[in-house]
Scaffold this motif. Structure first.
Motif, mmCIF file in Angstrom:
data_model
loop_
_atom_site.group_PDB
_atom_site.id
_atom_site.type_symbol
_atom_site.label_atom_id
_atom_site.label_comp_id
_atom_site.label_asym_id
_atom_site.label_seq_id
_atom_site.Cartn_x
_atom_site.Cartn_y
_atom_site.Cartn_z
ATOM 1 N N SER A 160 35.081 19.610 48.340
ATOM 2 C CA SER A 160 35.591 20.477 49.042
ATOM 3 C C SER A 160 34.574 21.048 49.842
ATOM 4 O O SER A 160 33.745 21.290 49.220
ATOM 5 C CB SER A 160 36.488 21.190 48.467
ATOM 6 O OG SER A 160 36.561 22.371 49.579
ATOM 7 N N ASP A 161 34.943 21.799 51.130
ATOM 8 C CA ASP A 161 33.810 22.386 51.427
ATOM 9 C C ASP A 161 33.688 23.929 51.490
ATOM 10 O O ASP A 161 32.412 24.890 52.028
ATOM 11 C CB ASP A 161 34.412 22.603 53.279
ATOM 12 C CG ASP A 161 33.591 21.066 54.222
ATOM 13 O OD1 ASP A 161 33.160 20.342 53.760
ATOM 14 O OD2 ASP A 161 34.108 21.366 55.347
ATOM 15 N N LEU A 162 34.674 24.182 50.622
ATOM 16 C CA LEU A 162 34.836 25.411 50.206
ATOM 17 C C LEU A 162 33.952 25.368 48.582
ATOM 18 O O LEU A 162 33.229 26.956 48.409
ATOM 19 C CB LEU A 162 35.736 25.879 49.315
ATOM 20 C CG LEU A 162 37.062 25.973 50.750
ATOM 21 C CD1 LEU A 162 38.507 26.630 50.082
ATOM 22 C CD2 LEU A 162 36.767 27.443 51.500
ATOM 23 N N LEU A 203 47.281 24.564 41.616
ATOM 24 C CA LEU A 203 45.814 24.508 42.636
ATOM 25 C C LEU A 203 45.107 24.190 42.209
ATOM 26 O O LEU A 203 44.130 24.585 41.539
ATOM 27 C CB LEU A 203 45.561 26.355 42.616
ATOM 28 C CG LEU A 203 45.285 26.412 44.454
ATOM 29 C CD1 LEU A 203 46.124 26.272 45.463
ATOM 30 C CD2 LEU A 203 45.322 28.242 44.337
ATOM 31 N N ASP A 204 44.766 23.433 43.408
ATOM 32 C CA ASP A 204 43.769 22.188 42.781
ATOM 33 C C ASP A 204 42.386 21.954 44.154
ATOM 34 O O ASP A 204 43.123 21.889 45.422
ATOM 35 C CB ASP A 204 43.978 20.781 42.624
ATOM 36 C CG ASP A 204 44.268 20.550 41.364
ATOM 37 O OD1 ASP A 204 45.210 21.109 41.101
ATOM 38 O OD2 ASP A 204 45.789 19.121 41.940
ATOM 39 N N TYR A 205 41.023 22.094 43.475
ATOM 40 C CA TYR A 205 40.404 22.569 44.405
ATOM 41 C C TYR A 205 39.174 20.679 44.120
ATOM 42 O O TYR A 205 39.223 20.647 42.530
ATOM 43 C CB TYR A 205 39.040 23.759 44.308
ATOM 44 C CG TYR A 205 40.051 24.915 44.725
ATOM 45 C CD1 TYR A 205 41.086 25.598 44.016
ATOM 46 C CD2 TYR A 205 39.799 25.482 45.650
ATOM 47 C CE1 TYR A 205 41.044 27.069 43.937
ATOM 48 C CE2 TYR A 205 40.061 26.886 46.325
ATOM 49 C CZ TYR A 205 41.421 27.128 44.927
ATOM 50 O OH TYR A 205 41.666 27.910 45.979
ATOM 51 N N PRO A 206 39.183 19.864 45.597
ATOM 52 C CA PRO A 206 38.583 18.855 44.942
ATOM 53 C C PRO A 206 37.290 19.276 44.763
ATOM 54 O O PRO A 206 36.396 20.395 45.352
ATOM 55 C CB PRO A 206 38.780 18.127 45.979
ATOM 56 C CG PRO A 206 38.876 18.956 47.211
ATOM 57 C CD PRO A 206 40.015 20.011 47.135
ATOM 58 N N TYR A 258 40.408 21.746 53.486
ATOM 59 C CA TYR A 258 39.152 21.454 52.714
ATOM 60 C C TYR A 258 39.995 21.007 51.337
ATOM 61 O O TYR A 258 39.137 21.073 50.475
ATOM 62 C CB TYR A 258 38.439 23.120 52.140
ATOM 63 C CG TYR A 258 38.656 24.313 53.082
ATOM 64 C CD1 TYR A 258 37.322 23.722 54.305
ATOM 65 C CD2 TYR A 258 38.949 25.248 53.148
ATOM 66 C CE1 TYR A 258 36.813 24.718 55.109
ATOM 67 C CE2 TYR A 258 38.661 25.979 54.299
ATOM 68 C CZ TYR A 258 38.155 26.115 55.392
ATOM 69 O OH TYR A 258 37.170 26.633 55.756
ATOM 70 N N GLY A 259 40.763 20.184 51.458
ATOM 71 C CA GLY A 259 41.164 19.283 50.506
ATOM 72 C C GLY A 259 41.932 20.100 49.825
ATOM 73 O O GLY A 259 41.802 19.942 48.356
ATOM 74 N N VAL A 260 42.593 21.271 49.360
ATOM 75 C CA VAL A 260 43.284 22.405 48.257
ATOM 76 C C VAL A 260 44.745 21.502 48.347
ATOM 77 O O VAL A 260 44.889 21.366 49.219
ATOM 78 C CB VAL A 260 42.961 23.995 48.587
ATOM 79 C CG1 VAL A 260 43.774 24.408 47.751
ATOM 80 C CG2 VAL A 260 41.777 23.691 48.929
ATOM 81 N N VAL A 261 45.137 21.353 47.656
ATOM 82 C CA VAL A 261 46.598 21.005 47.012
ATOM 83 C C VAL A 261 46.332 21.951 45.717
ATOM 84 O O VAL A 261 46.603 22.369 45.064
ATOM 85 C CB VAL A 261 46.035 19.691 46.227
ATOM 86 C CG1 VAL A 261 47.900 18.960 46.126
ATOM 87 C CG2 VAL A 261 45.740 18.988 47.178
ATOM 88 N N LYS A 262 48.089 22.204 46.407
ATOM 89 C CA LYS A 262 49.039 23.905 46.286
ATOM 90 C C LYS A 262 50.471 22.389 45.260
ATOM 91 O O LYS A 262 50.904 22.555 46.580
ATOM 92 C CB LYS A 262 49.203 24.903 46.869
ATOM 93 C CG LYS A 262 48.342 25.598 47.287
ATOM 94 C CD LYS A 262 48.629 26.501 48.370
ATOM 95 C CE LYS A 262 47.650 27.162 48.609
ATOM 96 N NZ LYS A 262 48.024 28.676 49.736
ATOM 97 N N THR A 263 50.515 22.490 43.886
ATOM 98 C CA THR A 263 51.508 21.863 44.355
ATOM 99 C C THR A 263 52.726 23.104 42.954
ATOM 100 O O THR A 263 52.306 24.116 42.087
ATOM 101 C CB THR A 263 51.479 21.117 42.302
ATOM 102 O OG1 THR A 263 49.879 20.207 43.409
ATOM 103 C CG2 THR A 263 52.153 20.397 42.252
#
Lengths: 427, 281
Positions: free
Chosen positions: B206-208, B200-203, A122-127
Motif C-alpha cells: 500500500s502507498d500508506l 482492518l487490513d493494510y496490504p 491504498y488497498g486498505v480493507v475494512k471487514t
C-alpha cells in the motif's frame, strides 16, 4: 446473499442507513429476489422505513435462498442487526465518499454473520463481521394507492419548507387546501399555551409541486425527525418525494422512486380530533375556550386562512376543544392488504392503526418493546375504534395491538405480533 | 520574542533554563501524552523527556530535544522531577491555543533544583505572566527493556492511514488485536465488540506503507483502553512506526512535525494482554 456496491452508490447506501437510523434501533436486512431491502421500525411502532435496492443498484447481486426448504416456500433469509453497529460501518459519509471504493455485503446464515467489507483507497480493507438475529419479516401495512391525496415535490422544496422549524420541534402539520396551497406549520401540543409559543407556518403553492392531487381536504400531523431523515436522503439523491395521505389519524406514506431504488417511509399521524381543533384555529373560527384561557372576544369568522396575523390572533383567542364539533369517530383501522406481500404466514406485519394516547407512546419508547406484560398493560386503552378521550392519537403498529384485535382487524396470523418479544428470548 | 535578561537577576541559580519562542512547540507535544494528571520530567543535555504511565503496563514518552529550544542550559547531568501535567498544560496554554502566527507566546522555563518549583515566564504582547508549579518527588518509571535487537516486526505507516481507523475503532471491544505477518494479512487491526468483529487490513504494498519489515507472524492483543490515548499523538503525527518485540511488547513511535518544521517524537509502549484465547485467533 452476496452483493457488491461501487462508487457513489456506497454513499447512497450509507445515506440510507443514516436515514433509517432516525427511525429505529435495528436494521432489518432482507435479501429478496428483486433486491436488497433494508427496513426499520421505531419502538412505538409509529414509524416505519423501507429501502429496496434493486439488483441493478449493485455491481453484482446474487440472491440465494438460504436453504432448500425455503426455496419451496420462496422465503428468503432475513435478519436484524443493531443500528448502532451498522451505523458505525457507514459512520462518516465524507470518508465513504473519499476513501471507500467498493462495499461488499454478504449474508450467510451458516456463519451467522453479516459481513460488510469496505474496500478503501491504498488497498486498505475494512471487514465488519456483524452478529445478527434471525427475525420475522417486517412489513408495514399500508396502501398508498387508495390515498385520496397525493403530493409530489422535489426534495429541495420540502427541505426548504421544513428547514425553518426549530430542531427541537417534534411534530409538524401539513395542511393542503383545494385552493392549491399546502401549509406546513409547527404543531402545538394541547397543553402548551399558544401565546407563549413561536408559531411557524410555511405556505407552498400548487405550482411548486410536480403533482398535486387533493381530493379530500384534510390536515395531517406527523413526526418531523423521521421526515427529516427521509428528506436528507431524498435531497442527496435528488429524487422527488411523493406524499400519500388520507384523513388525519391514518398513516402518511412518503416515497421515493427510482429505477434502482424504492423508498417508503410510513409515519403515524395525529388523530382527527386533535387536528380538527387546530384546523379550526387555522381557519380562524372560534371554538369554546377551555379553562386555561379567558373567554375571549370571538375571533371573526372572516379571517383569511392564509393571513398569519389573523391566525395568530385566532391562536390566542381559541383553543382546542376536547370534544370536537363533528364528534366523528376516529377513522377505522386502515388495514389494507399488504402491498406486495403474498404471505400472511410467518410474516410479521405491522398494522397501522389509530388508537392509544401519547402517554402510551412515551411509555413504550421508554421500555423494552413488546415485552408481554407491557403489552397487557397497554391494551385496555387501545380498543380500536374507540375515540380516545383526548390528545395524541397515534397510529400504532401491530405489536401494541392485542392479538385478538389484530386478528379481528387483519385476519393475519398470530406470529404477526410476537416479534418483539422473540428478541429477548433469542438474545 | 526573547526575554530581556535584566529582569532576571539570578539566572545562575537555576540548574535548568529553557527558552522557547513559540510555546505551542512544547504544549502540543505534551498534549499528546496527556492522559494522566502527572508526568515525570527528565532533563539531560540532549533535551527534555516527559513520561506518563498508566496501569503499570503502558508508558508514553514525549521527547523535546534541546535543539527545539532557542536557549537550553542545564548545569547537572540529569534533572528529574514529577509535575502535575494538567496544571503545566493549563499554564502553557493560558494565552490560548490558536495557531495564529501573530500571537505566539514565548516561554522561559526555569528550575532551581530539588524541592523548588518550576517557574514559567510566559510573554505575549509585552505582558509577562509568571507561573510557579510545585514539583513532586519523582517516581520510578517502568523500564520496558524494549531493545531494537529484539524487534521482530516493524512497520512504518503514514499516520493518515491509521487516523481514521483509530477514530472508528469499536470501543465496545476490550482489546485491539494487532497481527503483523510477512504473509497475508500483513498488517491487521482487529476488534471484537458487542456487535461482532471488525478487521482492518493494510496490504504491504500500500502507498500508506513506508516500510514493512516483518520476519514472522505475530498476533498480540492490547487493551484498547490503554491504546486509545495514543490517538492524540496520532492526530498530530505524520508518520508512525509500529514495532513488536519477541515478548509481544508494542512500541508506537509517532513522528510529529511542529509549527517550525522541526521533528519531535512521541513514543508509546504497551504490554500485551496475556489472556489470549487461542481459539479466537
Amino acid at each position: 446473499m452476496k452483493c457488491l456496491v461501487t462508487g457513489g452508490n456506497v454513499k447512497v447506501l450509507g445515506k440510507a442507513i443514516h436515514s433509517l437510523s432516525r427511525i429505529g434501533d435495528e436494521v432489518y436486512f432482507q435479501p429478496l429476489e428483486d433486491g436488497l431491502s433494508l427496513r426499520s421500525v421505531n419502538l412505538s411502532r409509529s414509524a416505519y422505513g423501507c429501502f429496496l435496492f434493486a439488483p441493478l443498484f449493485f455491481q453484482f447481486y446474487e440472491y440465494t435462498s438460504c436453504s432448500d426448504e425455503d426455496q419451496d416456500t420462496n422465503e428468503s433469509f432475513r435478519c436484524k442487526v443493531l443500528m448502532k453497529s451498522v451505523l458505525n460501518v457507514f459512520r462518516s459519509l465524507s470518508s465513504l465518499e473519499k476513501t471507500v471504493e467498493k462495499c461488499r455485503i454478504s449474508l450467510n446464515p451458516k456463519t451467522s454473520r453479516l459481513v460488510i467489507q469496505l474496500l478503501c483507497k491504498y488497498g486498505v480493507v475494512k471487514t465488519h463481521n456483524l452478529s445478527f438475529q434471525e427475525c420475522e419479516s417486517l412489513q408495514a401495512v399500508f396502501s398508498k394507492d387508495v390515498c385520496p391525496n397525493v403530493l409530489r415535490a422535489p426534495a429541495r422544496v420540502l427541505v426548504d419548507a421544513v428547514v425553518h422549524f426549530p430542531v427541537t420541534l417534534s411534530e409538524v402539520t401539513l395542511a393542503p387546501s383545494c385552493g392549491g396551497r399546502v401549509i406546513f406549520r409547527n404543531y402545538l401540543e394541547e397543553e402548551t399555551d399558544p401565546s407563549k409559543m413561536m408559531l411557524t407556518e410555511m405556505t407552498l403553492n400548487e405550482d411548486e409541486f410536480l403533482h398535486f392531487q387533493i381530493s379530500k381536504e384534510s390536515e395531517i400531523t406527523f413526526c418531523l425527525k423521521e421526515f427529516r431523515g427521509l428528506l436528507s436522503f431524498a435531497e442527496s439523491s435528488s429524487l422527488p418525494v411523493s406524499i400519500h395521505f388520507d384523513i388525519a389519524g391514518r398513516p402518511v406514506v412518503f416515497s421515493l422512486e427510482d429505477p434502482v431504488l424504492e423508498v417508503h417511509f410510513v409515519l403515524a399521524t395525529l388523530s382527527e380530533q386533535e387536528v380538527s381543533g387546530s384546523q379550526k384555529l387555522a381557519r380562524g373560527s372560534c371554538t369554546k375556550d377551555d379553562t386555561r384561557l379567558p373567554p375571549s372576544e370571538a375571533a371573526a369568522d372572516d379571517f383569511l386562512s392564509d393571513d398569519i396575523d389573523s391566525y395568530m390572533i385566532a391562536m390566542e383567542t381559541t383553543t382546542v376543544e376536547e370534544a370536537t364539533a363533528n364528534g366523528c369517530q376516529p377513522p377505522h383501522s386502515p388495514t389494507f392488504p399488504l402491498k406486495g406481500s403474498g404471505r400472511a404466514e410467518g410474516s410479521s406485519s405491522i398494522l397501522l392503526k389509530p388508537g392509544g394516547r401519547r402517554k402510551d407512546l412515551s411509555m413504550l419508547s421508554n421500555n423494552k418493546p413488546g415485552s408481554e406484560s407491557e403489552e397487557e398493560e397497554e391494551e385496555p386503552g387501545e380498543v380500536p375504534g374507540t375515540p380516545p378521550n383526548k390528545k395524541f392519537r397515534s397510529l400504532f403498529f401491530g405489536s401494541v395491538l392485542s392479538q385478538r384485535d389484530a386478528l379481528h382487524h387483519t385476519g393475519l396470523s398470530e406470529e404477526v405480533l410476537a416479534e418483539a418479544s422473540d428478541v429477548e428470548e433469542e438474545s | 520574542m526573547p526575554f530581556s535578561t535584566q529582569s532576571e537577576t539570578g539566572d545562575d541559580q537555576y540548574i535548568l533554563v529553557a527558552n522557547l519562542d513559540n510555546v505551542r512547540n512544547l504544549s502540543n507535544i505534551l498534549k499528546a501524552i496527556h492522559f494522566k494528571d502527572h508526568a515525570t520530567c527528565f532533563a539531560t543535555k540532549n533535551g527534555i523527556k516527559m513520561t506518563v504511565e498508566n496501569a503499570k503496563c503502558m508508558q508514553a514518552n514525549a521527547f523535546i530535544q534541546a535543539g527545539i529550544f532557542q536557549e537550553y542550559t542545564i548545569k547537572e547531568d540529569s534533572v528529574v522531577f514529577r509535575i502535575n501535567l494538567t496544571v503545566l498544560l493549563d499554564c502553557l496554554t493560558m494565552f490560548g491555543t490558536s495557531a495564529l502566527p501573530a500571537s505566539s507566546t514565548a516561554l522561559r522555563m526555569c528550575y532551581m533544583g530539588y524541592g523548588h518549583p518550576v517557574t514559567l515566564f510566559l510573554e505575549e504582547g509585552g505582558v509577562v505572566t509568571v507561573c510557579k508549579i510545585h514539583t513532586q518527588e519523582p517516581e520510578e518509571t517502568l523500564d520496558f527493556d524494549f531493545c531494537s535487537t529484539n524487534v521482530i516486526n516493524k512497520i512504518i505507516l503514514q499516520s493518515e492511514g491509521l487516523r481514521e481507523a483509530f477514530a472508528e475503532l469499536d470501543m465496545t471491544s476490550e482489546v485491539l488485536q494487532i497481527t503483523m505477518s510477512p504473509d497475508k494479512p500483513y498488517f491487521r487491526l482487529s476488534t471484537f465488540g458487542d456487535a461482532g468483529s471488525a478487521h482492518l487490513d493494510y496490504p504491504k504494498d500500500s502507498d500508506l506503507m513506508e516500510a514493512f519489515h516483518c520476519s514472522q507472524t505475530q498476533t498480540n492483543r492490547y487493551k484498547l483502553s490503554l491504546l486509545k490515548p495514543s490517538t492524540k499523538a496520532l492526530a498530530l503525527s505524520c508518520k508512525v512506526s509500529i514495532r513488536t518485540d519477541n515478548r509481544g511488547f508494542l512500541s508506537l513511535q509517532y513522528m510529529i512535525r511542529n509549527e517550525d518544521g522541526q521533528i519531535c517524537f512521541v513514543e508509546y509502549y504497551c504490554c500485551p494482554d496475556e489472556n489470549i484465547d487461542e481459539t479466537e485467533l
